[in-house]
Design a protein around this motif. Structure first.
Motif, short mmCIF file in Angstrom:
data_model
loop_
_atom_site.label_atom_id
_atom_site.label_comp_id
_atom_site.label_asym_id
_atom_site.label_seq_id
_atom_site.Cartn_x
_atom_site.Cartn_y
_atom_site.Cartn_z
N GLN A 270 -66.86 49.51 0.99
CA GLN A 270 -66.70 49.71 -0.45
C GLN A 270 -65.31 50.27 -0.76
O GLN A 270 -64.65 50.84 0.10
CB GLN A 270 -67.75 50.67 -1.00
CG GLN A 270 -69.16 50.14 -0.96
CD GLN A 270 -70.17 51.13 -1.54
OE1 GLN A 270 -69.81 52.22 -2.00
NE2 GLN A 270 -71.43 50.73 -1.54
N LEU A 271 -64.90 50.10 -2.02
CA LEU A 271 -63.76 50.80 -2.58
C LEU A 271 -64.28 51.78 -3.61
O LEU A 271 -65.28 51.50 -4.30
CB LEU A 271 -62.78 49.83 -3.25
CG LEU A 271 -61.83 49.05 -2.34
CD1 LEU A 271 -62.57 47.97 -1.56
CD2 LEU A 271 -60.69 48.41 -3.16
N GLY A 272 -63.64 52.94 -3.71
CA GLY A 272 -64.12 53.95 -4.64
C GLY A 272 -63.07 54.98 -4.96
O GLY A 272 -61.86 54.76 -4.77
N VAL A 273 -63.51 56.13 -5.46
CA VAL A 273 -62.61 57.19 -5.94
C VAL A 273 -62.96 58.49 -5.22
O VAL A 273 -64.12 58.91 -5.19
CB VAL A 273 -62.73 57.37 -7.46
CG1 VAL A 273 -61.79 58.48 -7.94
CG2 VAL A 273 -62.45 56.07 -8.19
N VAL A 274 -61.93 59.14 -4.64
CA VAL A 274 -62.09 60.43 -3.97
C VAL A 274 -60.94 61.34 -4.40
O VAL A 274 -59.77 60.99 -4.21
CB VAL A 274 -62.08 60.27 -2.43
CG1 VAL A 274 -62.16 61.63 -1.77
CG2 VAL A 274 -63.23 59.37 -1.97
N ASP A 275 -61.26 62.48 -5.01
CA ASP A 275 -60.25 63.46 -5.41
C ASP A 275 -59.10 62.83 -6.21
O ASP A 275 -57.92 63.11 -5.96
CB ASP A 275 -59.68 64.16 -4.16
CG ASP A 275 -60.72 64.99 -3.44
OD1 ASP A 275 -61.67 65.46 -4.11
OD2 ASP A 275 -60.60 65.15 -2.21
N GLY A 276 -59.46 61.99 -7.17
CA GLY A 276 -58.46 61.39 -8.04
C GLY A 276 -57.67 60.25 -7.42
O GLY A 276 -56.67 59.82 -7.98
N LEU A 277 -58.12 59.75 -6.27
CA LEU A 277 -57.45 58.65 -5.59
C LEU A 277 -58.36 57.45 -5.48
O LEU A 277 -59.57 57.59 -5.23
CB LEU A 277 -57.01 59.08 -4.19
CG LEU A 277 -56.01 60.24 -4.11
CD1 LEU A 277 -55.81 60.63 -2.64
CD2 LEU A 277 -54.69 59.87 -4.76
N LEU A 278 -57.80 56.25 -5.65
CA LEU A 278 -58.50 55.01 -5.36
C LEU A 278 -58.37 54.73 -3.87
O LEU A 278 -57.24 54.69 -3.35
CB LEU A 278 -57.91 53.85 -6.17
CG LEU A 278 -58.37 53.68 -7.61
CD1 LEU A 278 -58.04 54.90 -8.46
CD2 LEU A 278 -57.74 52.43 -8.24
N VAL A 279 -59.50 54.59 -3.18
CA VAL A 279 -59.46 54.45 -1.73
C VAL A 279 -60.29 53.24 -1.28
O VAL A 279 -61.21 52.80 -1.97
CB VAL A 279 -59.96 55.73 -1.02
CG1 VAL A 279 -59.08 56.92 -1.36
CG2 VAL A 279 -61.41 56.01 -1.38
N ASP A 280 -59.94 52.75 -0.09
CA ASP A 280 -60.52 51.53 0.47
C ASP A 280 -61.19 51.84 1.81
O ASP A 280 -60.53 52.27 2.75
CB ASP A 280 -59.40 50.50 0.63
CG ASP A 280 -59.81 49.28 1.44
OD1 ASP A 280 -61.02 49.09 1.69
OD2 ASP A 280 -58.91 48.51 1.81
N ARG A 281 -62.52 51.64 1.87
CA ARG A 281 -63.24 51.74 3.14
C ARG A 281 -63.81 50.38 3.54
O ARG A 281 -64.81 50.30 4.26
CB ARG A 281 -64.39 52.75 3.04
CG ARG A 281 -63.96 54.20 3.09
CD ARG A 281 -65.16 55.09 3.31
NE ARG A 281 -65.73 54.93 4.66
CZ ARG A 281 -66.92 55.40 5.02
NH1 ARG A 281 -67.70 56.01 4.14
NH2 ARG A 281 -67.36 55.24 6.25
N ALA A 282 -63.17 49.32 3.07
CA ALA A 282 -63.66 47.97 3.35
C ALA A 282 -62.70 47.17 4.21
O ALA A 282 -63.11 46.46 5.12
CB ALA A 282 -63.91 47.23 2.04
N PHE A 283 -61.41 47.28 3.91
CA PHE A 283 -60.41 46.44 4.57
C PHE A 283 -59.46 47.28 5.42
O PHE A 283 -58.25 47.17 5.32
CB PHE A 283 -59.63 45.62 3.53
CG PHE A 283 -60.52 44.75 2.69
CD1 PHE A 283 -61.02 43.55 3.19
CD2 PHE A 283 -60.88 45.13 1.40
CE1 PHE A 283 -61.84 42.75 2.43
CE2 PHE A 283 -61.70 44.32 0.63
CZ PHE A 283 -62.18 43.14 1.14
N VAL A 284 -60.04 48.18 6.22
CA VAL A 284 -59.27 49.05 7.10
C VAL A 284 -59.87 48.98 8.50
O VAL A 284 -61.05 48.65 8.68
CB VAL A 284 -59.28 50.51 6.61
CG1 VAL A 284 -58.52 50.65 5.31
CG2 VAL A 284 -60.70 51.02 6.45
N ALA A 285 -59.04 49.30 9.48
CA ALA A 285 -59.54 49.40 10.85
C ALA A 285 -60.42 50.65 10.97
O ALA A 285 -60.15 51.68 10.35
CB ALA A 285 -58.38 49.48 11.83
#
Length: 489
Positions: A270-285
């Motif tokens: 998924q992609l989402g929001v953590v501490d005011g940041l847009l983050v990616d946990r889908a397209f990473v190693a």
């Protein structure tokens, strides 16, 4: 040309020469389709039920090319027709399509035609991939964000389809595109059978255009067509289970992944929001333990919740295509939304005036209302059969006052009486349209507003009962708001 050959990608082959094709409807998609088909050598007849000045002018231009145009009759299938290409707005129950079905004649939309006419890119030998976007609301903003991100990554791209460049012009461009950001309406998807995007997203599903589709189920099913044949990613909204259900039902290529987006911390894939940041946990190693920082919430303008969701959806499609995180950030920073989409008009006396005239249905208006803590709401117009109760019930806690206008304002007034009876309501009477009506609405809203309030034009309705379109409605609101602010200074 046999029926079987219509199922293949024709390209510019001699099979088009002399093929009798009927184009349904003059307009922004019908005219380009007629010109392209004529250029391919097809024998084109355009049919349109209108016969006004606009249609006559367009017909004259096409006739000068050698295209036959029949005005005032949009129901008859021209004799010998072997293919119908339709403009998106023509509903499936139109007599022309019933006649085509009876004669065994296939019907394509302009998007289907464009998909079949794609040309190989000289560098790759394959046509430019499509990253496709649909949903009840947010399509245009998301596809424009996506195009901005792709441009920041150094790719030749364009926002096409239901926005920007004509999709036919894009696939036939002399200078080929690397990748296309394609906005698709439910109308366009209904008439698309062979479309197979690289990756796609359904942003949300809410009741809209049910008079065209016939039912909510049919509307959702047409939206879901965008996932068919996806090769890399089917992106869905974790806050809208209907979008995930469409992913589960889709027939995709082996290895295609389901990728969610959320306004909270993202789970795996998924992609989402953590501490005011847009983050990616889908397209990473090693996505079990790692996430990539893509951008800051402040990089999204405006940073309303639904617009952050749009940015996450655009980022997911870009990341599915292999775009680096830095380009996501740079593309979002460079993006500027179109007019009439949560656009701040003026601030005066502690009151902020916001133009979201593009909120033409309850789902869009709900997203807009959720962005502000204290609202004087200007609403009403043509409701298109929509239910206003969920909208009003959800927004009741932020409403300080409401100004109602338009043909179906009673639907909102009655919902307010049920769910927010303590909220003051000012109702414009019938007979006023255009600038006088909007001036009256803005003056009424100014009388209700107090410092700290937002006066929000988010009508939840279409505009054509009182204005030319939502753009004129928004422009008149902005002009009237600025006049009120100037008078207060």
């Amino acid at each position: 040309m046999t029926d079987g050959t219509l199922e293949r990608t024709p390209e510019r082959t001699p099979e088009w020469k002399g093929l009798p094709v009927a184009v349904a409807g003059l307009g922004v998609s019908g005219v380009p389709a007629a010109r392209v088909l004529h250029g391919l050598g097809a024998r084109v007849t355009v049919v349109d039920g209108g016969d006004g000045p606009r249609q006559r002018a367009q017909a004259g231009e096409l006739r000068a090319l050698g295209v036959e145009v029949l005005l005032g009759d949009g129901s008859s299938l021209p004799e010998g027709t072997r293919l119908v290409v339709t403009s998106p707005g023509w509903p499936p129950h139109s007599p022309l399509f019933l006649a085509a079905a009876g004669a065994g004649v296939p019907v394509w939309g302009d998007v289907e035609l464009a998909w079949r006419l794609r040309r190989p890119h000289p560098a790759t030998g394959d046509p430019a991939p499509w990253l496709a976007v649909t949903g009840t609301n947010g399509k245009t903003t998301t596809v424009q964000m996506l195009a901005s991100i792709l441009t920041a990554a150094g790719l030749r791209t364009a926002a096409v389809g239901n926005v920007g460049v004509s999709v036919l012009d894009a696939v036939l461009a002399e200078q080929p595109y690397d990748v296309l950001a394609v906005e698709l309406s439910s109308y366009q998807l209904h008439w698309s059978s062979s479309l197979r995007p690289h990756s796609a997203v359904v942003l949300n599903i809410a009741a809209d255009h049910l008079d065209w589709h016939g039912s909510m189920e049919a509307y959702a099913a047409d939206k879901g067509r965008i996932y068919q044949g996806n090769s890399v990613a089917c992106v869905y909204n974790t806050a809208d289970p209907a979008t995930e259900a469409l992913v589960r039902e889709a027939d995709v290529e082996e290895g295609c992944r389901a990728i969610g987006f959320t306004l909270g911390p993202p789970a795996l894939s998924q992609l989402g929001v953590v501490d005011g940041l847009l983050v990616d946990r889908a397209f990473v190693a090693d996505r079990q333990r790692n996430a990539a920082e893509l951008a800051s919430v402040e990089d999204v303008r405006p940073a309303a919740p639904h617009n952050i969701a749009n940015a996450l959806a655009a980022a997911a499609l870009a990341r599915a295509y292999g775009v680096e995180p830095r380009a996501v950030r740079d593309g979002l920073r460079a993006f500027r939304p179109d007019a009439h989409r949560i656009a701040e008009v003026v601030e005066s006396g502690g009151v902020t005036w916001i133009d979201d005239s593009k909120a033409t249905n309850p789902h869009a208006a709900a997203a807009s209302l959720a962005a502000y803590p204290s609202v004087v709401w200007i609403a009403g117009g043509l409701a298109k059969g929509a239910d206003m109760d969920p909208l009003v019930a959800g927004a009741a806690k932020v409403l300080r006052g409401v100004v109602l206008m338009g043909a179906d304002r009673a639907l909102i007034r009655e919902a307010l009486a049920r769910h927010a009876p303590e909220v003051p309501v000012i109702e414009l009477q019938d007979g006023q349209t255009g600038a006088p009506a909007m001036d009256a609405a803005v003056r009424a809203a100014a009388g209700l507003a107090r410092p700290g309030d937002t006066v929000l034009l988010a009508p939840a309705c279409a505009s054509m009962d009182m204005f030319t379109n939502y753009g004129e409605r928004g422009d008149l609101f902005a002009a009237a708001a600025r006049a009120v602010a100037l008078a207060e200074d």
